[in-house]
Design an enzyme around this catalytic site. Sequence first.
Site, PDB file in Angstrom:
ATOM      1  N   ASN A   9       5.961  14.474  23.669  1.00 13.41           N
ATOM      2  CA  ASN A   9       5.272  14.165  24.921  1.00 13.41           C
ATOM      3  C   ASN A   9       4.593  15.450  25.397  1.00 13.41           C
ATOM      4  O   ASN A   9       5.243  16.350  25.928  1.00 13.41           O
ATOM      5  CB  ASN A   9       6.276  13.663  25.966  1.00 13.41           C
ATOM      6  CG  ASN A   9       5.637  13.423  27.325  1.00 13.41           C
ATOM      7  OD1 ASN A   9       4.416  13.370  27.458  1.00 13.41           O
ATOM      8  ND2 ASN A   9       6.459  13.293  28.355  1.00 13.41           N
ATOM      9  N   LYS A  11       2.651  15.850  27.824  1.00  9.34           N
ATOM     10  CA  LYS A  11       2.451  15.891  29.277  1.00  9.34           C
ATOM     11  C   LYS A  11       1.008  16.334  29.589  1.00  9.34           C
ATOM     12  O   LYS A  11       0.091  15.957  28.859  1.00  9.34           O
ATOM     13  CB  LYS A  11       3.512  16.759  29.941  1.00  9.34           C
ATOM     14  CG  LYS A  11       4.936  16.300  29.579  1.00  9.34           C
ATOM     15  CD  LYS A  11       6.008  16.932  30.412  1.00  9.34           C
ATOM     16  CE  LYS A  11       7.367  16.406  29.994  1.00  9.34           C
ATOM     17  NZ  LYS A  11       8.448  16.920  30.862  1.00  9.34           N
ATOM     18  N   HIS A  94       8.335   7.242  32.608  1.00 11.58           N
ATOM     19  CA  HIS A  94       8.869   8.605  32.551  1.00 11.58           C
ATOM     20  C   HIS A  94       9.309   9.026  33.952  1.00 11.58           C
ATOM     21  O   HIS A  94       8.734   8.616  34.956  1.00 11.58           O
ATOM     22  CB  HIS A  94       7.803   9.568  32.025  1.00 11.58           C
ATOM     23  CG  HIS A  94       8.339  10.922  31.672  1.00 11.58           C
ATOM     24  ND1 HIS A  94       8.561  11.896  32.620  1.00 11.58           N
ATOM     25  CD2 HIS A  94       8.713  11.463  30.485  1.00 11.58           C
ATOM     26  CE1 HIS A  94       9.034  12.972  32.039  1.00 11.58           C
ATOM     27  NE2 HIS A  94       9.145  12.742  30.739  1.00 11.58           N
ATOM     28  N   GLU A  96       8.886  11.604  35.606  1.00 14.20           N
ATOM     29  CA  GLU A  96       7.821  12.217  36.407  1.00 14.20           C
ATOM     30  C   GLU A  96       6.910  11.160  37.007  1.00 14.20           C
ATOM     31  O   GLU A  96       6.439  11.310  38.145  1.00 14.20           O
ATOM     32  CB  GLU A  96       7.032  13.204  35.532  1.00 14.20           C
ATOM     33  CG  GLU A  96       7.864  14.426  35.158  1.00 14.20           C
ATOM     34  CD  GLU A  96       7.388  15.144  33.917  1.00 14.20           C
ATOM     35  OE1 GLU A  96       8.064  16.110  33.511  1.00 14.20           O
ATOM     36  OE2 GLU A  96       6.367  14.737  33.331  1.00 14.20           O
ATOM     37  N   GLU A 166      16.681  10.017  29.332  1.00 15.20           N
ATOM     38  CA  GLU A 166      16.262  11.354  29.763  1.00 15.20           C
ATOM     39  C   GLU A 166      16.954  11.702  31.076  1.00 15.20           C
ATOM     40  O   GLU A 166      16.486  11.332  32.145  1.00 15.20           O
ATOM     41  CB  GLU A 166      14.740  11.434  29.896  1.00 15.20           C
ATOM     42  CG  GLU A 166      14.073  10.252  30.596  1.00 15.20           C
ATOM     43  CD  GLU A 166      12.715  10.619  31.149  1.00 15.20           C
ATOM     44  OE1 GLU A 166      12.060  11.506  30.589  1.00 15.20           O
ATOM     45  OE2 GLU A 166      12.335  10.029  32.168  1.00 15.20           O
ATOM     46  N   GLY A 172      12.871  19.998  31.464  1.00 19.28           N
ATOM     47  CA  GLY A 172      12.129  21.179  31.875  1.00 19.28           C
ATOM     48  C   GLY A 172      12.959  22.196  32.629  1.00 19.28           C
ATOM     49  O   GLY A 172      12.417  23.137  33.211  1.00 19.28           O
ATOM     50  N   SER A 211      15.252  17.940  27.053  1.00 18.30           N
ATOM     51  CA  SER A 211      15.176  19.302  26.499  1.00 18.30           C
ATOM     52  C   SER A 211      15.783  19.429  25.112  1.00 18.30           C
ATOM     53  O   SER A 211      16.466  20.398  24.793  1.00 18.30           O
ATOM     54  CB  SER A 211      15.827  20.319  27.462  1.00 18.30           C
ATOM     55  OG  SER A 211      15.118  20.372  28.678  1.00 18.30           O
TER      56      SER A 211
END
Length: 253
Positions: A9, A11, A94, A96, A166, A172, A211
């Site tokens: 991904n 991003k 996701h 985010e 996730e 991150g 991660s």
Amino acid sequence: MRKPIIAGNWKMNMTPSQGAALINEMKPLVADAKCDVVVCVPYVDIPAAAEALKGSNIGLGAQNMNFEPKGAFTGEISADMLKELGVQYVIIGHSERRAYYAETDETVNKKVKAALDAGFTPIVCVGESLEQREAGGWEKLIADQAKAALDGVCPMCVTKVVIAYEPIWAIGTGKTASDEQANEAIAIIRKAVSEVYGEKAEELRIQYGGSMNAKNAQGLMAQEQIDGGLIGGASLKAPDFSVIVAAASATVK
């Protein structure tokens, strides 16, 4: 035996020319992979990525899509638009997107159905925040997210879906769930899916998406329930990404 899948991904990183260069560096490093390999790129990178991926074993994915086929949705992208560009996979829900763009379990479910209708493989994200984990009840939260995402999906279609667990606290941040924590959470998700879809849940591929990197991939991939990874930062470095792909390939008998 579930075939592992490693999906990068990117991003909001990489211009089209940068993305093409990364793919060209990556291709020979993963050419012998025994797992599925995917790169999920920003919308504007898709044409350049599709061209660079020709003749390779790497699949092309998008990072989001709208569940409507067309209409007055400024800034959005439809399944047909993605399909015409050669997209095969799409990330849905996701953390985010949920945090910054108000995506809900309901909109995630609509997108999953639209993606399946278009012939895509949806990579559906579920996971808990640090506060939710520490407060307790995170097991029910991720189970409910998975069930909501698949609500109304036909039993024959559910195995076409990939779920990415996730933990938001490990995205991150440099933190990673331990091998055992990741395996436990994915087992919880699989059990929740089995309550609706029975034995089909054993065919469902569930990735770890917090991660995973070149250093921890081997340990994570050795876990019984983990079927791959949704890779963030490490997918922007071809050597690191190839190490993760190799770790997944090593689990294929």
